[in-house]
Design an enzyme around this catalytic site. Structure first.
Site, PDB file in Angstrom:
ATOM      1  N   GLU A  45     -93.019 -80.704   9.749  1.00 60.62           N
ATOM      2  CA  GLU A  45     -91.721 -80.815  10.404  1.00 60.62           C
ATOM      3  C   GLU A  45     -90.814 -81.788   9.637  1.00 60.62           C
ATOM      4  O   GLU A  45     -91.253 -82.867   9.240  1.00 60.62           O
ATOM      5  CB  GLU A  45     -91.934 -81.312  11.835  1.00 60.62           C
ATOM      6  CG  GLU A  45     -90.696 -81.359  12.695  1.00 60.62           C
ATOM      7  CD  GLU A  45     -91.003 -81.702  14.154  1.00 60.62           C
ATOM      8  OE1 GLU A  45     -90.113 -81.553  14.991  1.00 60.62           O
ATOM      9  OE2 GLU A  45     -92.148 -82.127  14.444  1.00 60.62           O
ATOM     10  N   LYS A 114     -85.360 -75.742  16.480  1.00 60.25           N
ATOM     11  CA  LYS A 114     -86.411 -76.096  17.428  1.00 60.25           C
ATOM     12  C   LYS A 114     -85.920 -75.872  18.852  1.00 60.25           C
ATOM     13  O   LYS A 114     -84.789 -76.223  19.205  1.00 60.25           O
ATOM     14  CB  LYS A 114     -86.821 -77.557  17.225  1.00 60.25           C
ATOM     15  CG  LYS A 114     -88.089 -77.971  17.949  1.00 60.25           C
ATOM     16  CD  LYS A 114     -88.538 -79.358  17.500  1.00 60.25           C
ATOM     17  CE  LYS A 114     -89.850 -79.781  18.148  1.00 60.25           C
ATOM     18  NZ  LYS A 114     -90.293 -81.110  17.687  1.00 60.25           N
ATOM     19  N   CYS A 175     -93.854 -77.961  16.240  1.00 63.28           N
ATOM     20  CA  CYS A 175     -94.528 -79.102  16.877  1.00 63.28           C
ATOM     21  C   CYS A 175     -94.636 -78.992  18.403  1.00 63.28           C
ATOM     22  O   CYS A 175     -95.504 -78.304  18.928  1.00 63.28           O
ATOM     23  CB  CYS A 175     -93.850 -80.402  16.474  1.00 63.28           C
ATOM     24  SG  CYS A 175     -94.906 -81.863  16.753  1.00 63.28           S
ATOM     25  N   SER A 357    -110.326-116.097  11.946  1.00 60.65           N
ATOM     26  CA  SER A 357    -110.800-117.134  12.866  1.00 60.65           C
ATOM     27  C   SER A 357    -112.307-117.105  13.092  1.00 60.65           C
ATOM     28  O   SER A 357    -112.852-118.038  13.668  1.00 60.65           O
ATOM     29  CB  SER A 357    -110.099-116.963  14.216  1.00 60.65           C
ATOM     30  OG  SER A 357    -110.553-115.779  14.864  1.00 60.65           O
TER      31      SER A 357
END
Length: 695
Positions: A45, A114, A175, A357
């Site tokens: 896309e 789309k 999509c 850490s």
């Protein structure tokens, strides 16, 4: 006969607004597809401009440069004799659409806008684009002159249509349309479309890949057909990692699977499939055929081209395969590692610096960098010239070849243990041992002098000296003294990131990595502008529970034995004084809730959309075996108080890899106020009323 069609799909590592790089990757995918005999090539896309352009879509430059790239594609001999399907924004009658531009031999066949736009979670397509709401309707699109000069066309079809070639019929989805309840492939399939295409910009979320695979396979299981899915891959400029997984499916079964995580910028899948298998599959589905007899037909664009050869009886076709899914631990090992690599090479920095850490979170971050080094060495071993070139630029050595992950880690990764008088020797030893095992350049330093200097300035100005609560100080003093330590660590992290390579006689600077997990961010269990403030954070979207499982995965797969003691130690900030030389402060005691509880709160708050009252109602059933309703009410109230008090911290949250659907990221994904009425008086009164009724 003309029944065996050869089609190609791809996953491309496109980058927002990198028109030159995007064009080069599109060309490479077309070359590979043609070399493998494909007659149709599908791309991701918005691949021409890159999916993540955001508000740059408003700019006319984005449209102009997209058409300039399209002109280069159209006029190139590389795109001859193959149908090319590319994605770009198009302005039609002053309305911006997210489109597929499908062309063949210097002629545009169709511009397909789309129909269903993604607008949830991280997606904001309705901000930039308008959905095409004219079903089965086609209009004339007047091409810009730059394209007319190449194609000789003045207008081309624009709208909801399908392509009819000599041997089959193709229909496009984009999509989100696959995820919609009324997906176009349903009606297109009933109208005789045999090949469905889907160009995606779908990002990684832990445990999501199977959903996408199931949707693709189910699209053709009920209706028959061939489904081709392309997707973007990589980091194209923000918090998301697009995870490839290009695939081809036929009649409900996967026949080709692309990788979910890799450092390859271009990946092409090619499959040869028998159209007669689609036709025979459909022939015996009577319910499908009855529905097909009543369907409204799609406009068909006739294409004088075939996806098959006339004599293809002996051409072998692809057989179904079993999809292999990664475990969540593998996803954490690979996804953030690929994202870090993209960020590192595209930011043109010389490596990373991590305040290590000796706890689970920073250790998990270190392991992800180590996994990235593994991926780089593996890619180079497999002949990936792009990765080799990038690695050489990063280390500033044109002859360098990364072969050993530990050696490469030493060059690009600096870890730093910043001790204070409140730090234990145990965490110091754990950090040092882990650094040795992954190969990082490790620094030990002590921040006490800086802390005393800062507190001394305060004391000199005010005449008061704050104390920790164990020495009789108030909670305000106790918290302020913890925050000073945490913030000094951030300042030192950036200083060392800028100058460590300088002291070693090496060029460049380092990106500072953060290591706050998604649960701590949700609760606000972090100091604003401490070591959680960094350039990027690869674990900011991952839960503590998943990180613990990932640590175990690293012990088993990377043989990092130093992680065993880190796994067994209780999580602690080490910001309060030691008691008889031992750590007395623990995260869960400080927070007033466990990390397991935090994950549940997070999922109910974000995914289930539960406010305080709804969360209470759900939890009295979920926890009925372990808590009374009054205890549940107390826990829910405490969470919402702490969440709302600390929500302001999300406005400065370090950009984090998005991996979890309950992320509290304030930038785009989780839009909430950051100034709350933290008493929640009405909501809590509703809870109390229900508790009294249950008592």
């Amino acid at each position: 006969m003309g029944r065996a069609v050869t089609v190609a799909t791809c996953a491309l590592n496109q980058w927002a607004l990198d028109f030159e790089g995007n064009l080069e990757r599109i060309f490479r995918s077309i070359d590979i597809a043609k070399s493998r005999g494909a007659r149709y090539r599908l791309g991701p896309e918005l691949e021409i401009c890159g999916y993540g352009c955001s508000d740059h879509y408003y700019e006319s430059d984005t449209l102009l440069h997209s058409f300039q790239v399209l002109a280069k594609l159209l006029e190139s001999p590389a795109t001859q004799d193959i149908i090319c399907d590319v994605g770009m924004p198009v302005l039609h009658r002053n309305v911006r659409y997210n489109c597929r531009v499908i062309f063949l031999n210097k002629k545009i066949l169709l511009i397909r806008p789309k129909i269903s736009l993604a607008n949830a979670g991280n997606y904001r397509e309705l901000r930039w684009f308008t959905p095409w709401n004219k079903a089965r309707h086609v209009e004339e699109y007047f091409l810009p002159r730059i394209i007319q000069e190449v194609t000789g066309q003045e207008t081309v079809p624009f709208g909801d249509a399908v392509l009819a070639t000599k041997d089959t019929c193709l229909g496009a989805e984009i999509c989100e349309e696959l995820w919609a309840p009324n997906s176009p492939h349903i009606e297109m399939g009933l109208d005789g479309v045999e090949i469905f295409t889907n160009s995606s910009g779908s990002h990684h979320v832990l445990r999501k890949a199977h959903t996408r695979v199931d949707l693709v396979n189910s699209a053709t299981a009920k209706n028959g057909g061939i489904y081709i899915l392309a997707n973007q891959k990589g980091c194209d400029g923000d918090r998301l990692y697009y995870d490839g997984c290009a695939m081809i499916s036929m009649n409900g079964e996967t026949v080709a699977q692309g990788s979910q995580f890799s450092l390859d910028d271009v990946e092409v899948l090619v499959a040869t499939l028998d159209l007669e298998d689609v036709r025979s599959y459909r022939a015996e589905i009577s319910s499908r055929n009855l529905a097909a007899s009543k369907v409204n037909p799609y406009p068909r664009v006739k294409v004088n081209f075939a996806l098959s050869c006339s004599d293809d009886v002996a051409v072998p076709t692809c057989m179904p395969i079993q999809w292999r899914h990664h475990s969540p631990e593998e996803e954490i090992s690979l996804g953030p590692a690929c994202w870090l690599w993209d960020y590192l090479r595209r930011s043109k920095q010389a490596g990373f610096l991590l305040p290590l850490s000796g706890g689970i979170d920073s250790s998990a971050t270190a392991c992800i960098v180590y996994s990235m080094c593994h991926q780089v060495c593996l890619a180079v071993k497999n002949g990936n010239a792009d990765v080799l070139a990038d690695a050489r630029k990063i280390v500033n050595d044109e002859t360098y070849v990364p072969e050993d992950p530990r050696e490469f880690c030493k060059r690009i990764f600096t870890t730093c243990y910043m001790a204070s008088e409140n730090s234990s020797q145990d965490t110091c030893n754990r950090a040092k041992l882990l650094a040795e095992q992954i190969g990082s350049y490790h620094i030990n330093l002590n921040i006490d002098a800086a802390v005393k200097a800062i507190v001394g300035i305060f004391s000199m100005v005010t005449g008061r000296m704050p104390c920790f609560s164990v020495y009789g100080g108030s909670s305000r003093e106790n918290l302020a003294l913890q925050n000073v330590q945490a913030r000094i660590r951030m300042v030192l992290a950036y200083l060392f990131a800028q100058l460590t390579l300088w002291t070693r006689g090496m060029p460049g600077g380092l990106l500072v990595l953060g290591s706050a997990n998604v649960d701590e961010s949700l609760r606000g269990y972090l100091t604003k502008y401490d070591c959680s403030s960094a350039d990027i954070n690869p674990i900011g979207g991952i839960s503590k529970t998943d990180l613990k499982n990932f640590i175990q995965y690293c012990i088993e797969n990377f043989q990092l034995t130093a992680l065993r003691s880190i796994m067994s130690a209780p999580p602690t900030a080490e910001l309060e004084p030691l008691v008889e030389g031992q750590v007395a402060q623990t995260d869960e005691a400080d927070m007033g809730m466990t990390y397991a509880e935090l994950s549940i709160y997070g999922k109910l708050r974000k995914i289930a959309k539960a406010g305080p009252y709804s969360m209470f109602c759900k939890l009295i059933n979920m926890w009925k075996e372990i808590c009374t309703p009054r205890e549940v009410a107390s826990k829910v109230k405490h969470f919402f108080r702490m969440y709302s008090i600390n929500r302001h911290k999300m406005t400065t949250l370090t950009p984090s890899y998005h991996a979890e659907n309950y992320s509290p990221d304030d930038n785009r994904f989780d839009l909430r106020p950051f100034l709350y009425n933290t008493t929640w008086s009405w909501q809590f009164r509703c809870i109390d009323k229900q508790v009294n009724a249950l008592d």
